[in-house]
Design an enzyme around this catalytic site. Structure first.
Site, PDB file in Angstrom:
ATOM      1  N   GLY A  63      -0.255   4.400  -0.248  1.00 35.52           N
ATOM      2  CA  GLY A  63      -0.999   5.602   0.135  1.00 35.52           C
ATOM      3  C   GLY A  63      -0.420   6.215   1.392  1.00 35.52           C
ATOM      4  O   GLY A  63       0.733   5.966   1.768  1.00 35.52           O
ATOM      5  N   ASN A  74      -6.358  16.181  11.424  1.00 31.29           N
ATOM      6  CA  ASN A  74      -6.254  15.269  10.279  1.00 31.29           C
ATOM      7  C   ASN A  74      -7.477  15.342   9.387  1.00 31.29           C
ATOM      8  O   ASN A  74      -8.604  15.450   9.844  1.00 31.29           O
ATOM      9  CB  ASN A  74      -6.086  13.823  10.768  1.00 31.29           C
ATOM     10  CG  ASN A  74      -5.578  12.920   9.660  1.00 31.29           C
ATOM     11  OD1 ASN A  74      -4.636  13.270   8.970  1.00 31.29           O
ATOM     12  ND2 ASN A  74      -6.217  11.788   9.470  1.00 31.29           N
ATOM     13  N   SER A  87      -9.652  13.025   7.360  1.00 29.24           N
ATOM     14  CA  SER A  87      -9.834  11.572   7.432  1.00 29.24           C
ATOM     15  C   SER A  87      -9.513  10.935   6.079  1.00 29.24           C
ATOM     16  O   SER A  87      -9.545  11.598   5.032  1.00 29.24           O
ATOM     17  CB  SER A  87     -11.266  11.231   7.834  1.00 29.24           C
ATOM     18  OG  SER A  87     -12.124  11.414   6.727  1.00 29.24           O
ATOM     19  N   SER A  88      -9.240   9.642   6.118  1.00 28.01           N
ATOM     20  CA  SER A  88      -8.892   8.948   4.878  1.00 28.01           C
ATOM     21  C   SER A  88     -10.030   9.035   3.864  1.00 28.01           C
ATOM     22  O   SER A  88      -9.797   9.138   2.660  1.00 28.01           O
ATOM     23  CB  SER A  88      -8.532   7.495   5.174  1.00 28.01           C
ATOM     24  OG  SER A  88      -9.560   6.865   5.907  1.00 28.01           O
ATOM     25  N   ASN A 114     -14.471   4.882  12.931  1.00 31.53           N
ATOM     26  CA  ASN A 114     -14.416   5.197  11.505  1.00 31.53           C
ATOM     27  C   ASN A 114     -15.797   5.494  10.919  1.00 31.53           C
ATOM     28  O   ASN A 114     -15.931   6.376  10.063  1.00 31.53           O
ATOM     29  CB  ASN A 114     -13.768   4.049  10.718  1.00 31.53           C
ATOM     30  CG  ASN A 114     -12.273   3.996  10.901  1.00 31.53           C
ATOM     31  OD1 ASN A 114     -11.716   2.969  11.241  1.00 31.53           O
ATOM     32  ND2 ASN A 114     -11.590   5.113  10.702  1.00 31.53           N
ATOM     33  N   GLY A 127       0.470   3.541   4.311  1.00 31.65           N
ATOM     34  CA  GLY A 127       1.578   2.669   3.894  1.00 31.65           C
ATOM     35  C   GLY A 127       2.888   3.447   3.878  1.00 31.65           C
ATOM     36  O   GLY A 127       3.925   2.990   4.376  1.00 31.65           O
ATOM     37  N   GLY A 176       0.844  -1.205   0.000  1.00 34.41           N
ATOM     38  CA  GLY A 176       0.000   0.000   0.000  1.00 34.41           C
ATOM     39  C   GLY A 176       0.868   1.238   0.000  1.00 34.41           C
ATOM     40  O   GLY A 176       1.617   1.472   0.958  1.00 34.41           O
ATOM     41  N   LYS A 236     -12.800   0.279  16.685  1.00 34.71           N
ATOM     42  CA  LYS A 236     -12.251   1.124  15.599  1.00 34.71           C
ATOM     43  C   LYS A 236     -13.301   1.349  14.520  1.00 34.71           C
ATOM     44  O   LYS A 236     -13.380   2.430  13.915  1.00 34.71           O
ATOM     45  CB  LYS A 236     -10.989   0.463  15.024  1.00 34.71           C
ATOM     46  CG  LYS A 236     -10.348   1.254  13.879  1.00 34.71           C
ATOM     47  CD  LYS A 236      -9.711   2.533  14.361  1.00 34.71           C
ATOM     48  CE  LYS A 236      -9.205   3.509  13.325  1.00 34.71           C
ATOM     49  NZ  LYS A 236      -8.682   3.100  12.094  1.00 34.71           N
ATOM     50  N   ALA A 244      -2.708  10.187   8.797  1.00 32.84           N
ATOM     51  CA  ALA A 244      -1.694  10.505   7.795  1.00 32.84           C
ATOM     52  C   ALA A 244      -2.377  11.154   6.598  1.00 32.84           C
ATOM     53  O   ALA A 244      -3.420  10.694   6.158  1.00 32.84           O
ATOM     54  CB  ALA A 244      -0.967   9.240   7.359  1.00 32.84           C
TER      55      ALA A 244
HETATM   56  O1  KPL Z   1      -8.693   5.946  10.798  1.00 32.29           O
HETATM   57  C1  KPL Z   1      -8.844   7.113  10.549  1.00 32.29           C
HETATM   58  C2  KPL Z   1      -9.061   7.479   9.117  1.00 32.29           C
HETATM   59  O2  KPL Z   1      -8.977   8.633   8.744  1.00 32.29           O
HETATM   60  O3  KPL Z   1      -9.300   6.524   8.353  1.00 32.29           O
HETATM   61  C3  KPL Z   1      -8.912   8.128  11.652  1.00 32.29           C
HETATM   62  C4  KPL Z   1      -8.436   7.486  12.957  1.00 32.29           C
HETATM   63  C5  KPL Z   1     -10.318   8.611  11.797  1.00 32.29           C
HETATM   64  C6  KPL Z   1      -7.961   9.292  11.496  1.00 32.29           C
HETATM   65  O4  KPL Z   1      -8.388  10.239  10.600  1.00 32.29           O
END
Ligand code: KPL
Length: 321
Positions: free
Chosen positions: A12, A254, A256-257, A191, A15, A10, A187, A133
């Site tokens: 991204g 952040n 989010s992904s 999410n 990764g 990965g 988790k 990230a």
């Molecule tokens: O897992 C995450 C994501 O963005 O997928 C969190 C923990 C919400 C961090 O942004």
């Protein structure tokens, strides 16, 4: 001590973050593998650059396409999006050295089962990451603080503890807990609450707590996931809404992904998140109206498929994992 041989699948944000941190940690030889050629070329030419939490650095990392021969690796770390798991399962399993561990830190339900079908149950471990990230461009990532929690299982023996020590030595805070199902559903609640709402509103995680309506939806979505888990006999332990608020607080800055996915017009993980919860809720007779509304809304945005204006950083219009 011989270095730990690690293949990361990965390219991204996550990764790249793990590849950079483990390579710099000095205890592992790391290979970053994927199908996104632009990222692999960038890393091969300039190394991986990690900014943010813990200071900025650039480190050389070996790269490979998934079609290349990977491994043999003591640890194969799977960090592709959940919809890509089936495509990478065979090469990831083949990269394992005898006695090696295939570890998924992916979001969503169903990844473990797909990996076990390829590698066998004895070689697959599960963990979750609340590290944030943000992909700044091919081979360039901004890190947001967070931690990794790994699920201990008797059949994995001491392998998980060894991975936890490797991560900690690389500056990644890591715990090991006993109840894997609880870990995964906790988790999942986080999410399902943070990712679609932040993606639909186009805001970083922390902004969801500043708006009363967003916070109410975030808490309700998380509690629905907890209700489905309980109906399925899984003990989530803490209030899922509290967990989601805590992660939104620690990852406040952040994006989010899922927000990053929508920004670049890429498919999201919504089916493995809210979608999986809705289907499991239907099976168990638990209503999940907020998760269902979020699932539908994100599917509509995916179908629209246009990268958000100004979302293309580093001159890259479409990034893939
Ligand atoms: O897992 C995450 C994501 O963005 O997928 C969190 C923990 C919400 C961090 O942004």
């Amino acid at each position: 001590m011989a270095p730990v041989r690690v293949v990361i699948v990965g390219t991204g944000a996550m990764g790249s973050l793990f590849a950079g941190r483990l390579a710099r940690g000095g205890r592992a030889v790391v290979m970053l593998a994927g199908s996104w050629r632009e990222a692999l070329w960038a890393v091969a030419a300039r190394g991986l650059t990690i900014e943010g939490d813990g200071g900025s650095f650039t480190t050389p990392v070996a790269t490979a396409l998934l079609s290349d021969t990977l491994g043999p690796a003591d640890l194969v770390l799977v960090l592709v999006k959940s919809h890509a798991t089936s495509a990478i399962a065979a090469p990831a399993a083949q990269a394992l050295a005898p006695g090696g561990l295939l570890l998924t830190l992916q979001n969503g339900l169903g990844n473990r089962e797909v990996l076990e079908a390829a590698a066998g149950p004895g070689g697959v471990g599960v963990g979750v990451a609340t590290l944030g990230a943000t992909l700044l461009g091919p081979g360039r990532v901004r890190a947001v603080p967070g931690r990794v929690t790994l699920g201990a299982e008797p059949r994995l023996g001491a392998r998980l503890d060894a991975v936890a020590a490797l991560f900690r030595d690389a500056g990644i805070p890591t715990d090991v807990v006993a109840d894997v199902a609880s870990l995964v559903w906790r988790k999942l609640a986080v999410n399902c609450a943070i990712n679609p709402l932040s993606a639909l509103r186009g805001v970083p995680n922390g902004a969801l707590l500043e708006d009363a309506e967003a916070r109410r939806l975030l808490e309700t979505a998380a509690r629905e996931v907890g209700a489905v888990a309980s109906a399925g006999g899984i003990v989530v332990a803490d209030d899922p809404a509290f967990l989601a608020v805590a992660v939104a607080t620690t990852t406040a800055a952040n994006r989010s992904s899922m927000l990053q996915d929508l920004d670049r017009g890429a498919p999201t993980e919504i089916d493995a998140l809210c979608g999986a919860v809705v289907l499991e809720g239907r099976r168990l007779g638990v209503p999940t109206p907020v998760n269902e509304a979020l699932w539908v809304a994100i599917k509509r945005r995916e179908a629209h498929g246009t990268p958000r204006a100004g979302a293309s950083r580093g001159g890259v219009a479409r990034w893939s994992g």
